[in-house]
Design a protein around this motif. Structure first.
Motif, mmCIF file in Angstrom:
data_model
loop_
_atom_site.group_PDB
_atom_site.id
_atom_site.type_symbol
_atom_site.label_atom_id
_atom_site.label_comp_id
_atom_site.label_asym_id
_atom_site.label_seq_id
_atom_site.Cartn_x
_atom_site.Cartn_y
_atom_site.Cartn_z
ATOM 1 N N LEU A 93 0.769 -1.506 -0.099
ATOM 2 C CA LEU A 93 -0.438 -0.055 -0.530
ATOM 3 C C LEU A 93 0.847 1.328 0.171
ATOM 4 O O LEU A 93 2.041 1.374 0.368
ATOM 5 C CB LEU A 93 -1.073 0.304 1.424
ATOM 6 N N GLU A 94 0.799 1.502 -0.940
ATOM 7 C CA GLU A 94 1.073 3.641 -0.918
ATOM 8 C C GLU A 94 0.536 4.184 0.257
ATOM 9 O O GLU A 94 -0.297 4.518 0.848
ATOM 10 C CB GLU A 94 0.828 4.164 -1.999
ATOM 11 N N ALA A 95 1.529 4.664 1.341
ATOM 12 C CA ALA A 95 1.859 5.349 2.399
ATOM 13 C C ALA A 95 2.901 6.073 2.060
ATOM 14 O O ALA A 95 3.729 6.269 2.311
ATOM 15 C CB ALA A 95 1.480 4.196 3.354
ATOM 16 N N VAL A 96 2.670 7.288 3.469
ATOM 17 C CA VAL A 96 3.430 8.936 3.890
ATOM 18 C C VAL A 96 3.092 9.058 5.131
ATOM 19 O O VAL A 96 1.821 9.084 5.765
ATOM 20 C CB VAL A 96 3.007 9.847 2.571
ATOM 21 N N VAL A 97 4.115 9.494 6.050
ATOM 22 C CA VAL A 97 3.222 9.590 7.626
ATOM 23 C C VAL A 97 4.256 11.152 8.015
ATOM 24 O O VAL A 97 4.972 11.153 7.258
ATOM 25 C CB VAL A 97 4.657 8.563 7.717
ATOM 26 N N HIS A 98 3.204 11.637 8.379
ATOM 27 C CA HIS A 98 3.445 13.328 8.481
ATOM 28 C C HIS A 98 3.856 12.704 9.626
ATOM 29 O O HIS A 98 3.218 12.144 10.974
ATOM 30 C CB HIS A 98 2.403 13.916 8.477
ATOM 31 N N SER A 99 5.172 13.131 10.408
ATOM 32 C CA SER A 99 5.835 12.609 11.828
ATOM 33 C C SER A 99 5.728 14.072 12.546
ATOM 34 O O SER A 99 5.259 15.717 11.914
ATOM 35 C CB SER A 99 7.537 13.518 11.590
ATOM 36 N N PRO A 100 5.437 13.901 13.823
ATOM 37 C CA PRO A 100 4.243 15.700 14.860
ATOM 38 C C PRO A 100 5.740 16.005 14.895
ATOM 39 O O PRO A 100 6.441 15.710 15.496
ATOM 40 C CB PRO A 100 3.946 14.744 15.707
ATOM 41 N N GLN A 101 5.355 17.692 15.378
ATOM 42 C CA GLN A 101 6.513 18.639 14.960
ATOM 43 C C GLN A 101 6.943 18.771 17.183
ATOM 44 O O GLN A 101 5.175 18.215 18.316
ATOM 45 C CB GLN A 101 6.291 20.251 14.943
ATOM 46 N N GLY A 102 7.390 18.865 18.212
ATOM 47 C CA GLY A 102 7.876 18.805 19.044
ATOM 48 C C GLY A 102 8.512 18.160 19.290
ATOM 49 O O GLY A 102 8.550 16.831 18.890
ATOM 50 N N GLN A 103 8.392 17.757 20.483
ATOM 51 C CA GLN A 103 9.276 16.404 21.661
ATOM 52 C C GLN A 103 8.615 15.285 21.448
ATOM 53 O O GLN A 103 8.916 14.707 21.450
ATOM 54 C CB GLN A 103 9.416 16.617 23.048
ATOM 55 N N SER A 162 0.658 19.952 14.733
ATOM 56 C CA SER A 162 -0.368 20.753 16.287
ATOM 57 C C SER A 162 0.419 19.832 16.879
ATOM 58 O O SER A 162 -0.285 18.806 18.380
ATOM 59 C CB SER A 162 -1.655 20.412 15.832
ATOM 60 N N GLY A 163 1.965 18.498 16.150
ATOM 61 C CA GLY A 163 1.599 17.512 17.279
ATOM 62 C C GLY A 163 1.160 16.478 17.146
ATOM 63 O O GLY A 163 1.463 14.982 17.540
ATOM 64 N N PHE A 164 0.292 15.742 15.617
ATOM 65 C CA PHE A 164 0.076 14.457 15.949
ATOM 66 C C PHE A 164 0.605 14.019 14.359
ATOM 67 O O PHE A 164 2.002 14.778 14.058
ATOM 68 C CB PHE A 164 -0.834 14.865 15.350
ATOM 69 N N ALA A 165 0.996 12.759 14.536
ATOM 70 C CA ALA A 165 1.585 11.624 13.952
ATOM 71 C C ALA A 165 0.307 11.187 12.937
ATOM 72 O O ALA A 165 -0.614 9.877 12.667
ATOM 73 C CB ALA A 165 2.331 10.554 14.611
ATOM 74 N N VAL A 166 0.428 11.289 11.350
ATOM 75 C CA VAL A 166 -0.027 11.136 10.235
ATOM 76 C C VAL A 166 0.120 10.185 9.589
ATOM 77 O O VAL A 166 1.185 10.493 9.318
ATOM 78 C CB VAL A 166 -0.723 12.632 10.061
ATOM 79 N N LEU A 167 -0.985 9.224 9.167
ATOM 80 C CA LEU A 167 -0.461 8.471 7.413
ATOM 81 C C LEU A 167 -1.935 8.836 7.108
ATOM 82 O O LEU A 167 -2.764 8.880 7.078
ATOM 83 C CB LEU A 167 -0.739 7.093 8.810
ATOM 84 N N ARG A 168 -1.423 8.998 5.948
ATOM 85 C CA ARG A 168 -1.707 8.385 4.499
ATOM 86 C C ARG A 168 -1.337 7.781 3.847
ATOM 87 O O ARG A 168 -0.460 7.013 4.036
ATOM 88 C CB ARG A 168 -1.299 10.166 3.809
ATOM 89 N N PHE A 169 -2.880 7.077 2.939
ATOM 90 C CA PHE A 169 -2.646 6.045 2.480
ATOM 91 C C PHE A 169 -3.632 5.378 1.905
ATOM 92 O O PHE A 169 -4.122 5.732 1.630
ATOM 93 C CB PHE A 169 -2.422 4.269 3.366
ATOM 94 N N SER A 170 -3.287 4.759 0.184
ATOM 95 C CA SER A 170 -4.400 4.648 -0.615
ATOM 96 C C SER A 170 -4.606 3.333 -0.269
ATOM 97 O O SER A 170 -3.870 1.760 -0.454
ATOM 98 C CB SER A 170 -3.618 4.384 -2.101
ATOM 99 N N PHE A 171 -5.882 2.660 -0.129
ATOM 100 C CA PHE A 171 -6.001 1.394 -0.042
ATOM 101 C C PHE A 171 -6.055 1.268 -1.811
ATOM 102 O O PHE A 171 -6.118 1.538 -2.663
ATOM 103 C CB PHE A 171 -7.881 1.615 -0.555
ATOM 104 N N ARG A 172 -6.146 -0.454 -1.740
ATOM 105 C CA ARG A 172 -5.833 -1.195 -2.854
ATOM 106 C C ARG A 172 -6.512 -1.101 -3.745
ATOM 107 O O ARG A 172 -7.768 -0.096 -3.826
ATOM 108 C CB ARG A 172 -5.973 -2.576 -1.937
ATOM 109 N N GLY A 173 -6.295 -1.004 -5.362
ATOM 110 C CA GLY A 173 -6.382 -0.397 -6.154
ATOM 111 C C GLY A 173 -7.101 1.358 -6.537
ATOM 112 O O GLY A 173 -7.404 1.499 -7.424
ATOM 113 N N HIS A 174 -5.850 1.649 -5.870
ATOM 114 C CA HIS A 174 -6.191 3.288 -5.632
ATOM 115 C C HIS A 174 -4.881 3.880 -5.766
ATOM 116 O O HIS A 174 -3.983 3.072 -5.033
ATOM 117 C CB HIS A 174 -6.935 3.899 -4.507
ATOM 118 N N GLY A 175 -4.103 5.047 -6.309
ATOM 119 C CA GLY A 175 -2.911 5.400 -6.597
ATOM 120 C C GLY A 175 -1.950 4.466 -6.472
ATOM 121 O O GLY A 175 -2.561 3.771 -7.860
#
Length: 262
Positions: A14-24, A56-69
């Motif tokens: 699965l295509e995926a990207v993580v946006h790492s949180p800012q801050g400690q 704002s300090g969150f760890a965020v995952l964006r991903f494409s479901f199978r058959g997408h992207g």
């Protein structure tokens, strides 16, 4: 932001990207589930939302479901069951790497796999946000009541589905026969209403694809659920200003709730 090596439970990459949180330290995890004709960017909205949440300090995952992207699988082979496997893999991937409460943000058809997964996710989730959610598959696809559904899933189109095995939706997505068969069996609204996870539903009141009234009544029927109307908006929040409105209200709700859990 960095690429992630995410593999679904049955081995589909699965295509995926993580946006790492800012801050400690992280304020929690947010996982985004896109719609049926989209991918992990959700027309750019998920990219902007993820960036703001990471700031704002969150760890965020964006991903494409199978058959997408750029994920594995095919459009014609995409299924609700497969998307549920993908979502479970996404949750397990992020919770193994990041601490804190878990939030799901699902747009349109992404609400189907999200809602159906709530029985096993309930005790792992802190909150859930749904944008223009598909909660009634019959109303949207099988016996469509709104203009988009009537155009794409008319009796003539359904006959074509049975003869050739797929339909081309909006001239871009090849929806297969197995997925359409699933539409007649799954009841995501029942799962969403039964859940007590704090929720927010954001929906345009001029939606020509997915019922605003069903979303509003579903939110009213469950515990701990807020509802926000994007006035004058069609499906997907049809202007940049309305997109930004949906993003802003979601961020405000998510950050205020996160503060309440700390």
């Amino acid at each position: 932001m960095h690429q992630a090596e995410l593999v679904s439970l049955d081995g589909v990459p699965l295509e995926a990207v993580v946006h790492s949180p800012q801050g400690q330290s992280s304020r929690g995890v947010v996982i985004q589930a896109h719609g049926i004709n989209a991918d992990m960017s959700e027309g750019g909205m998920f990219v902007r939302l993820a960036g703001r949440l990471a700031d704002s300090g969150f760890a965020v995952l964006r991903f494409s479901f199978r058959g997408h992207g750029n994920s594995g699988g095919t459009q014609r082979g995409a299924t609700i069951a497969g998307e549920m496997l993908d979502l479970q893999a996404a949750v397990e991937f992020m919770t193994a790497r990041h601490e804190g409460p878990v939030t799901l943000v699902a747009s349109s058809f992404g609400a189907v796999a999200t809602s159906l997964s709530l029985p096993w996710l309930d005790d792992r989730l802190s909150q859930i946000v749904l944008w223009n959610p598909v909660l009634d598959l019959t109303h949207t696809f099988v016996d469509p009541q709104l203009p988009w559904g009537k155009e794409n899933y008319s009796p003539e189109q359904q006959r074509l589905l049975h003869t050739q095995g797929f339909l081309v939706v909006d001239d871009e997505f090849e929806l297969g026969r197995v997925l359409f068969e699933e539409f007649q069996h799954y009841r995501p609204r029942d799962y969403f209403v039964a859940s007590s996870v704090p929720g927010l539903v954001v929906h345009g009141d001029r939606d020509s694809a997915v019922s605003y009234e069903i979303a509003r009544s579903s939110a009213a029927a469950r515990r701990n659920c807020d509802f926000y109307t994007v006035s004058g908006s069609d499906h997907g929040f049809d202007t940049r200003a309305r997109e930004d409105e949906a993003i802003e209200v979601s961020i405000d709700w998510l950050t205020s709730n996160a503060l309440g859990t700390q």
